[in-house]
Scaffold this active site. Structure first.
Site, PDB file in Angstrom:
ATOM      1  N   THR A 311       0.832  -1.212   0.000  1.00  0.00           N
ATOM      2  CA  THR A 311       0.000   0.000   0.000  1.00  0.00           C
ATOM      3  C   THR A 311       0.862   1.256   0.000  1.00  0.00           C
ATOM      4  OG1 THR A 311      -1.555  -1.171   1.411  1.00  0.00           O
ATOM      5  CG2 THR A 311      -1.940   1.166   1.133  1.00  0.00           C
ATOM      6  N   HIS A 426      -8.475  -6.950   3.024  1.00  0.00           N
ATOM      7  CA  HIS A 426      -7.050  -7.252   3.146  1.00  0.00           C
ATOM      8  C   HIS A 426      -6.896  -8.724   3.495  1.00  0.00           C
ATOM      9  CE1 HIS A 426      -2.924  -7.178   4.531  1.00  0.00           C
ATOM     10  NE2 HIS A 426      -2.799  -5.951   4.075  1.00  0.00           N
ATOM     11  N   ASP A 485      -4.958  -0.658  -4.893  1.00  0.00           N
ATOM     12  CA  ASP A 485      -3.574  -0.349  -4.500  1.00  0.00           C
ATOM     13  C   ASP A 485      -2.564  -1.384  -4.996  1.00  0.00           C
ATOM     14  OD1 ASP A 485      -4.385  -2.283  -2.642  1.00  0.00           O
ATOM     15  OD2 ASP A 485      -3.566  -1.230  -0.898  1.00  0.00           O
ATOM     16  N   HIS A 486      -2.960  -2.662  -5.005  1.00  0.00           N
ATOM     17  CA  HIS A 486      -2.051  -3.733  -5.453  1.00  0.00           C
ATOM     18  C   HIS A 486      -2.866  -5.011  -5.552  1.00  0.00           C
ATOM     19  CE1 HIS A 486      -2.223  -4.887  -1.255  1.00  0.00           C
ATOM     20  NE2 HIS A 486      -1.838  -3.668  -0.923  1.00  0.00           N
TER      21      HIS A 486
HETATM   22  C1  GP9 Z   1      -2.019  -0.960   6.484  1.00  0.00           C
HETATM   23  C2  GP9 Z   1      -2.685  -1.056   5.184  1.00  0.00           C
HETATM   24  C3  GP9 Z   1      -2.443  -2.373   4.527  1.00  0.00           C
HETATM   25  O1  GP9 Z   1      -2.108   0.271   7.095  1.00  0.00           O
HETATM   26  O2  GP9 Z   1      -2.329   0.005   4.379  1.00  0.00           O
HETATM   27  O3  GP9 Z   1      -1.150  -2.495   4.133  1.00  0.00           O
HETATM   28  P1  GP9 Z   1      -0.687  -3.538   3.037  1.00  0.00           P
HETATM   29  O4  GP9 Z   1      -0.363  -4.811   3.740  1.00  0.00           O
HETATM   30  O5  GP9 Z   1      -1.798  -3.718   2.066  1.00  0.00           O
HETATM   31  O6  GP9 Z   1       0.505  -2.911   2.427  1.00  0.00           O
HETATM   32 MN    MN Z   2      -2.859  -2.605   0.634  1.00  0.00          MN
END
Ligand code: GP9
Ligand code: MN
Length: 640
Positions: A311, A426, A485-486
């Site tokens: 992220t 997530h 984001d990914h």
């Molecule tokens: C944590 C969130 C998730 O604050 O941004 O992080 P990630 O594991 O997706 O990089």
């Molecule tokens: Mn993320």
């Protein structure tokens, strides 16, 4: 030959604890320890991480690679534990296994290997929560099999004490040097310029082994540290020339279309493109997003470009139009650098910037990095009411997060640049029963199956948020940039993914799975789906041009996605890339249209372009090169 070795080993094992074991010569101890640690490493590398080894040459390299590094570590341990070489053996074995174990865990989570900069990220560990449990397996204890065997042999019924004379210890190193040279040569034969050019850690580990990789990584990182010290303004000049040559002068017809509007930058956690406009068990997975894209500019050939920083990399890329780093998270490793980020630019145009994210402020080092990036406000977990009832997985549920963000948004001076980072979707994709708005998939792979449920939940949360934004009167005067984001489903889930997509997941498909949605919603504008190839570095220039701002153009690696004459290229952090015609990944050149394999030469120009782009971006970050021109600009501004 190998059989002889094993019978020799078993003879030693039988003798363990007997008087004759005491007579074990120091060379035998060294050989015994070498063989056990070497084989232990080989077996773990082969069975615990999926490196898709193909052919006997790669297999042989995987087998032979740990030998040199094992002897090197034992040699060094013999020098450190001068009179206690039995301890040296045990420490080396334990250390090797522990390092392998941590790598195995990291690989299960990130499909990648640990790098030195990742070690700076301990601040993230507190936040991992339930995800950690899913990466631990009972069989992991066998990674220490070699250590337990050595413990038994050396401390069995009788303690074995063997000492290797110093000159003999020194004799180990020339042999190690030869072995490492063989390893390196074999890797060069298999993959020319692997270590100088490749950004792909899996490929490096496959070719030189996990332990040698760590040595390589250490060397690379110590070199990186010195780069800032030795950098000077001429280094920036060549990067500037490169960027200037690629700068576009023509503006699209949408230039300035959103001048002065508020900007909602909506980072959608782990949201991949394949879920949009797709059904599962006859139900839409993202009904709201599917509707939204009809009323928005929707880029369906848009790729994430993140690396180990996940992220935080996406945030860095989006706010700077530069790439993240090949290893580690730039949010951690280079938070003190100078940048020309979006919030800084927008500040000059009267904007207030804020980031909203209901996690610890220290996660990904955001609290420090946001200051560097020029955010005026950071609404972290402390600004939200988080209870057991309204939390799941990594924390506050998205619906509550968005809902509680509304009053905070209302307080922001306008125009604002507000980044909202969601969290529920997530890994490991946990949800409450009442949030199961779609049945999980039935592949038997829990992560993949549940992913659809949390994506569906996110879709609903977003719908509510957009309604509340309208109710708060913030809709009409704003534009909304939504992006994934990914990836959410890593390469480790190919079987389940091939079941979902009903086709084999080749490297081409895997690269195509790196598409994330980019939706630009501008109230009053008609929707349009654009097939322009692009990546996260393009978000900043696209947004800025919509706002009619060009300040960051000369220092952007991306381009306005609406521009007619744009250079179509999406570079992944591992050096893979996509152009209009080709997809290049895993060292294979594919025709983008149908996924058939093309001649490698067809991808050569793209390889040059993507390598150059990544290298310049890396150089700017490692050398903190922007300090040279930003200082100049400030001086020039002061004089005016
Ligand atoms: C944590 C969130 C998730 O604050 O941004 O992080 P990630 O594991 O997706 O990089
Ligand atoms: Mn993320």
């Amino acid at each position: 030959m190998l059989g002889e070795g094993f019978s020799w080993l078993s003879r030693i094992a039988r003798k363990a604890g007997s008087e004759s074991m005491k007579q074990l010569s120091h060379w035998r101890l060294f050989a015994l320890a070498t063989v056990i640690i070497w084989l232990n490493t080989y077996v773990v590398q082969r069975l615990y991480v999926d490196l898709s080894v193909v052919g006997w040459y790669q297999e042989w390299m995987m087998f032979i690679n740990p030998l040199g590094s094992t002897m090197l570590m034992l040699g060094v341990a013999f020098l450190i534990f001068r009179r206690r070489h039995h301890v040296a053996v045990l420490v080396t074995s334990f250390f090797t296994s522990a390092l392998l174990l941590v790598n195995v865990w990291y690989f299960r989570f990130y499909n990648d290997f640990i790098t030195v900069p990742v070690l700076y990220q301990q601040r993230n560990v507190n936040g991992l929560g339930s995800s950690v449990v899913t990466i631990i397996n009972l069989l992991d204890v066998l990674i220490f099999a070699g250590f337990f065997l050595l413990l038994f042999l050396l401390y069995g019924r009788k303690r074995i004490r063997v000492q290797m004379p110093r000159p003999h210890v020194y004799a180990i190193f020339p042999v190690v040097a030869c072995l490492l040279f063989v390893t390196w040569s074999m890797a060069e034969v298999a993959r020319p310029e692997l270590l100088s050019r490749s950004f792909d850690r899996q490929l490096i580990v496959k070719n030189i082994g996990a332990m040698n990789y760590h040595v390589y990584d250490l060397v690379m990182n110590s070199r990186m540290e010195t780069r800032r010290v030795f950098a000077d303004s001429t280094d920036m000049k060549s990067a500037q020339t490169y960027l200037a040559e690629r700068q576009q002068d023509e503006h699209s017809s949408l230039f300035g279309a959103a001048e002065g509007k508020n900007v909602f930058l909506i980072s959608m956690e782990s949201l991949q493109g394949f879920v949009l406009n797709r059904e599962l068990n006859g139900q839409e997975i993202t009904p709201y997003l599917n509707d939204l894209v009809k009323d928005s500019y929707y880029f369906d050939q848009f790729y994430h470009q993140t690396g180990q920083g996940k992220t935080s990399d996406s945030e860095f890329i989006v706010d700077n139009s530069m790439y993240g780093l090949p290893s580690g998270a730039v949010f951690f490793t280079h938070a003190q650098n100078q940048y020309l980020p979006t919030p800084e630019i927008l500040k000059k145009h009267g904007y207030t910037s804020a980031s909203f994210h209901a996690n610890e402020g220290s996660f990904w080092n955001r609290d420090l990095m946001y200051e560097t990036l020029g955010y005026d406000r950071f609404y972290d977990v402390d600004y939200y009411d988080v209870t057991e009832e309204n939390s799941v997985g990594w924390g506050l549920r998205d619906k509550d997060f968005y809902e509680q963000s509304i009053p905070l948004l209302e307080q922001l001076p306008q125009p604002f640049y507000a980044k909202l980072i969601s969290l529920t979707n997530h890994f490991p994709y946990e949800y409450e029963p009442e949030d199961e708005l779609i049945q999980p998939a039935q592949t038997g792979d829990e992560s993949v199956d549940n992913y659809f449920v949390t994506v569906r939940y996110y879709d609903e949360a977003l719908k509510h948020f957009m309604e509340q934004v309208k109710e708060a009167g913030l809709y009409d005067n704003s534009i909304f940039i939504l992006y994934g984001d990914h990836y959410g489903i890593s390469e480790n889930h190919k079987r389940a993914m091939s079941e979902i997509l009903e086709r084999e997941i080749t490297p081409y498909e895997q690269a195509q799975l790196q598409r994330v949605p980019l939706i630009i919603h501008m109230p009053g504008h008609e929707g349009k789906t654009l097939h322009t190839v692009g990546g996260q570095v393009d978000i900043r220039p696209t947004l800025m041009h919509l706002l009619g701002i060009t300040d960051g153009d000369s220092l952007s690696f991306g381009h306005d996605l609406f521009a007619e004459n744009r250079d179509s290229l999406a570079v992944f952090r591992d050096g893979s890339f996509v152009t209009d015609e080709h997809v290049y990944t895993s060292e294979i050149c594919y025709n983008r249209a149908d996924g058939t394999v093309a001649d490698l030469a067809a991808c050569e120009p793209g390889i040059q372009r993507s390598t150059t782009a990544l290298n310049y971006s890396d150089e700017i970050i490692y050398g903190d090169l922007l300090r040279f021109i930003l200082d100049d600009r400030e001086r020039a501004a002061d004089k005016e």
